[in-house]
Design an enzyme around this catalytic site. Structure first.
Site, mmCIF file in Angstrom:
data_model
loop_
_atom_site.group_PDB
_atom_site.id
_atom_site.type_symbol
_atom_site.label_atom_id
_atom_site.label_comp_id
_atom_site.label_asym_id
_atom_site.label_seq_id
_atom_site.Cartn_x
_atom_site.Cartn_y
_atom_site.Cartn_z
ATOM 1 N N GLU A 1 31.402 14.010 32.646
ATOM 2 C CA GLU A 1 29.990 14.284 32.905
ATOM 3 C C GLU A 1 29.532 15.514 32.114
ATOM 4 O O GLU A 1 30.324 16.416 31.870
ATOM 5 C CB GLU A 1 29.774 14.517 34.405
ATOM 6 C CG GLU A 1 29.810 13.252 35.259
ATOM 7 C CD GLU A 1 28.610 12.341 35.034
ATOM 8 O OE1 GLU A 1 27.656 12.757 34.353
ATOM 9 O OE2 GLU A 1 28.649 11.205 35.531
ATOM 10 N N THR B 1 34.669 15.419 35.636
ATOM 11 C CA THR B 1 34.584 16.766 35.090
ATOM 12 C C THR B 1 33.378 17.470 35.685
ATOM 13 O O THR B 1 32.465 16.840 36.221
ATOM 14 C CB THR B 1 34.413 16.755 33.565
ATOM 15 O OG1 THR B 1 33.096 16.246 33.248
ATOM 16 C CG2 THR B 1 35.471 15.904 32.892
ATOM 17 N N ASP B 2 33.363 18.784 35.576
ATOM 18 C CA ASP B 2 32.121 19.507 35.803
ATOM 19 C C ASP B 2 31.221 19.260 34.594
ATOM 20 O O ASP B 2 31.653 18.708 33.581
ATOM 21 C CB ASP B 2 32.406 20.998 36.019
ATOM 22 C CG ASP B 2 31.318 21.690 36.834
ATOM 23 O OD1 ASP B 2 30.178 21.192 36.858
ATOM 24 O OD2 ASP B 2 31.608 22.736 37.430
ATOM 25 N N TRP B 3 29.995 19.701 34.658
ATOM 26 C CA TRP B 3 28.962 19.318 33.683
ATOM 27 C C TRP B 3 29.072 20.160 32.414
ATOM 28 O O TRP B 3 28.434 21.174 32.262
ATOM 29 C CB TRP B 3 27.591 19.467 34.323
ATOM 30 C CG TRP B 3 27.065 18.204 34.938
ATOM 31 C CD1 TRP B 3 25.877 17.604 34.653
ATOM 32 C CD2 TRP B 3 27.673 17.372 35.921
ATOM 33 N NE1 TRP B 3 25.715 16.452 35.395
ATOM 34 C CE2 TRP B 3 26.803 16.285 36.180
ATOM 35 C CE3 TRP B 3 28.899 17.413 36.610
ATOM 36 C CZ2 TRP B 3 27.104 15.267 37.097
ATOM 37 C CZ3 TRP B 3 29.199 16.415 37.519
ATOM 38 C CH2 TRP B 3 28.311 15.363 37.754
ATOM 39 N N ILE B 4 29.871 19.677 31.479
ATOM 40 C CA ILE B 4 30.047 20.442 30.245
ATOM 41 C C ILE B 4 30.144 19.578 29.009
ATOM 42 O O ILE B 4 29.882 20.028 27.894
ATOM 43 C CB ILE B 4 31.286 21.358 30.342
ATOM 44 C CG1 ILE B 4 31.215 22.453 29.273
ATOM 45 C CG2 ILE B 4 32.575 20.551 30.260
ATOM 46 C CD1 ILE B 4 32.199 23.574 29.475
#
Length: 768
Positions: free
Chosen positions: A287, A264-267
């Site tokens: 992530e 995932t993107d950082w969320i």
């Protein structure tokens, strides 16, 4: 005693991870360990400048980690931001050693080289620094399309064209991974805007998605096999990318055969999306990671909401990734990469990516013949050169060469009075910016150096004094952009009134004395040029060329390097000329927005964005419908001239080979780019007038020297996507292979009769 012996024997029997025993290790893992491995090592997240995660002390300032499971010999791995270089903290507590990384040219500059061999060298250097700084994966390349010139993150991306995007990205990826480090191709997919990027619903037709927004990623998979992909924040046709089974499994894995991991993107945990749904969709790594996500995976399996087979599938992919990493192989990192050698790669690459937009013969400067000894440098960015963009794509470089230093290094001085004025102003502006900056807005742009000029420096008296003191003038126009915010038209795409007036006044004053004026554009993205480009003698687009920027520009000015950069996106006359502008965020009126939300309405271009232009993005629109542009796709000037001859196109099996002979017909050595655009015969689907299908770049040709470029593509590369059949379709008939210097400058054409082809795909990404 017996219990202790049993426990010792059991510990000795636990498998330790190797490349050849992944199934054995998987079988030995508890459900809790499996869930832990699918969630990043962070326990909290404070922003991209923070040290995050349970294992984050491994590399200060790295973006994130994977979890370690020592019982099974599974190490943590380290993920670092990119893609223009390794982004970690440059200093650390308890040591005077520095950890600066090379600032390489931004994505647009890399792509503007049209030189895959050179981009691969950049990738090799970045891969080396990734390893030497104890990291395993660099979070790049950025591969989203330039759908619109206002996207705040365009500087990280390559082009409005998917073929060029895919080829440049594959070269970068192959370079990084040849060094034993990995990449994370991002942001998958249709991440077309920064406005409300974490939740906007990008509504796009399956055809436009397949032909444009996914095509570059597909090329990268087929030609470079990235270790990892990063799912984008946004939704695609109603579903978050990181939980979109159509995107992450049907297309990426089933249609393209991708074998790596998706993160995932950082969320972290997000409203409306369960971690169990992300696992099922094919997201292998969450992530930056939160314990609650691991708990949700365990609970989901126990309650029957998540298949253990899905968990095991993802864990296996994680283990397959881990055994490739430097961390697993105990790479003896030094924290001392060869920054000097990498700086030379940066300088060469930037010089080849710089685009000469205008030249009335004033360049190159031969100092003996044209007596250019002193230059008046106007504009803050002459003294504060932007090496890259802001946000997670910003690299902490050991230095940045500005125009003053770059010119000095080739024996040209800057006028002392003007230099002193700007230096003192910038010293003040930096202090003021830091004082005014909101501490939580780590991505905030530096406002100095792009809009506010010290009035005394552009006063008529000052300009007239500079005409007497200098042999020429350079005006640097800087634009900064970055993560989290899209650009506005009036102050970021257009020039400000002060900037335009400065160009007019400086040009008038210097031209009255027969002295040249050069404009250098120091921007990662397109800006408006039509209203002022007739005034200066030459215009150079330097992009944001990395830490050696001033040296690279000086190499172009003095002819040490003959410019061979070519635009990878259309430069429109006005920002609103793009067809996508009708459905792109502008300045949000939050009063109207809040009122609409209170009444239960979704707000266009904020809550959702309709890609109504469909396949007509960039030159596909301007070329097909005959719209005027400032500079066409593929455009760029040289100090010499080239002739294109002997075009040929031949098919052998599924492979099509295009060749053309290019001869340097000018007086100085240089490189040329051959761009192959294909016109398809009329079929059942509406198509653009022509599309880029191949390209090649010559070596440096001496005057009179020729080179035959041979470029290959596959028959399937000629296909359009037919939604009614869920298939790629090549219409049978005669295709024109138009070889040119840019999309509007076709120099030679060859024809080929092509047999029809139908290639079925999954049915995916239907609009909700």
């Amino acid at each position: 005693m017996a219990t202790c012996i049993a426990m010792t024997m059991n510990a000795q029997n636990v498998p330790q991870l190797r490349a050849d025993n992944i199934d054995e290790v998987l079988a030995a893992m508890t459900l809790e360990e499996k869930a832990k491995l699918l969630v990043g090592g962070a326990n909290n997240f404070f922003g991209a400048n923070a040290v995050v995660g349970g294992e984050a002390d491994l590399v200060a300032g790295a973006a994130g980690t994977t979890a370690a499971i020592p019982r099974l010999g599974i190490p943590a791995t380290v993920l670092t931001d990119g893609p223009a270089g390794v982004r970690i903290n440059p200093t650390r507590e308890g040591t005077t050693q520095t950890y600066y990384a090379t600032g390489f040219p931004i994505g647009t500059c890399l792509a503007a080289t049209w030189n895959t061999d050179l981009v691969r060298q950049v990738g090799e250097a970045i891969g080396d620094e990734t390893k030497e700084y104890r990291c395993d994966v660099i979070l790049g390349p950025g591969m989203n399309l330039h759908r619109n010139p206002l996207c705040g993150r365009n500087f990280e991306y390559y082009s409005e064209d998917p073929l060029l995007t895919g080829k440049i990205a594959a070269a970068y990826i192959n370079g990084v991974q040849s060094q034993g480090a990995g990449v994370s191709a991002k942001h998958f997919a249709v991440n077309s805007q920064e406005t409300n990027r974490t939740s906007v619903d990008e509504i796009v037709s399956p055809r436009a998605a397949r032909e444009l927004y996914l095509r570059g990623f597909e090329i990268a998979v087929r030609e470079s096999n990235p270790w990892t992909f990063m799912a984008s924040y946004n939704k695609v046709n109603g579903l978050y990318s990181m939980g979109n089974h159509d995107l992450l499994t049907k297309i990426l894995r089933d249609d393209w055969g991708y074998q790596g991991i998706v993160m995932t993107d950082w969320i972290g945990i997000r409203e409306g999306l369960l971690t169990t749904d992300e696992v099922h969709a094919g997201n292998d790594l969450m992530e930056p990671g939160q314990p609650q996500q691991s708990e949700e995976i365990v609970k989901g399996v126990k309650e029957g909401r998540l298949s253990l087979a899905d968990v095991d599938r993802n864990v296996r992919r994680m283990l397959e990734y881990i055994v490739k990493t430097p961390s697993f192989h105990h790479f003896p990192y030094t924290n001392k990469p060869d920054l000097k050698a990498h700086a030379q790669i940066t300088r060469q690459t930037a010089s080849e990516g710089i685009v000469l937009l205008k030249n009335n013969g004033t360049l190159p400067w031969n100092r003996d013949a044209k007596s250019i000894n002193t230059v008046a440098l106007f504009g803050e960015n002459s003294y504060e050169f932007f090496s890259g963009g802001t946000g997670s794509g910003c690299v902490h470089t050991p230095y940045v060469v500005d125009m003053v230093e770059g010119l000095r290094n080739v024996g040209i001085s800057s006028s002392p009075v003007l230099t002193d004025i700007y230096r003192k102003y910038l010293e003040f502006a930096k202090v003021k910016f830091q004082a005014d900056r909101h501490p939580a807005k780590w991505y905030q742009r530096e406002e100095f150096g792009q809009q506010k000029y010290p009035e005394i420096a552009i006063s008529p008296i000052c300009i007239n004094n500079e005409v007497k003191a200098a042999d020429a003038a350079i005006i640097t126009i800087g634009r900064q952009a970055g993560e989290g915010v899209d650009r506005d038209i009036e102050s970021e795409f257009n020039l400000t009134a002060d900037e335009r007036q400065m160009i007019f006044d400086v040009c008038n004053a210097f031209h009255a004395e027969g002295k040249p004026v050069i404009v250098v554009i120091n921007s990662g993205s397109v800006i408006e040029t039509a209203s002022w480009r007739d005034y200066p003698d030459a215009v150079i687009c330097a992009w944001q060329p990395g830490e050696e920027g001033g040296n690279s520009v000086a190499d172009i000015l003095t002819g040490k390097v003959n410019p061979s950069g070519r635009l990878t996106m259309t430069w429109p006359v006005a920002a609103t000329d793009h067809l996508s502008s009708k459905n792109y965020p502008g300045q949000i009126d939050f009063y109207s927005y809040n009122e609409a939300k209170a009444n239960g309405h979704r707000v266009a271009n904020y809550d959702y964005t309709d890609h109504a232009e469909d396949i007509y993005v960039g030159y596909r629109y301007f070329d097909t419908f005959g719209r005027d542009v400032a500079y066409p796709f593929g455009y760029g000037l040289s100090y010499t001239t080239f002739d294109f001859s002997k075009p040929s196109v031949v098919a052998k099996g599924e492979q099509i080979t295009v060749s053309v002979t290019i001869r340097n017909t000018g007086k100085v050595a240089g490189k040329e780019v051959a761009q192959v655009y294909v016109k398809a015969p009329k079929g059942n689907l509406e198509k653009p007038a022509k599309e880029l299908k191949a390209f090649g770049k010559t070596r440096e040709l001496q005057p009179g020297e020729s080179q035959t470029l041979t470029m290959t593509l596959q028959r399937r590369d000629l296909a359009s996507y037919d939604e009614s059949q869920s298939a790629w379709v090549v219409d049978g008939g005669t295709y024109d292979f138009c070889i040119g210097a840019n999309v509007d400058d076709i120099r030679a054409t060859a024809r080929l009769a092509v047999k029809p082809l139908v290639e079925k795909t999954s049915t995916a990404l239907l609009k909700q």
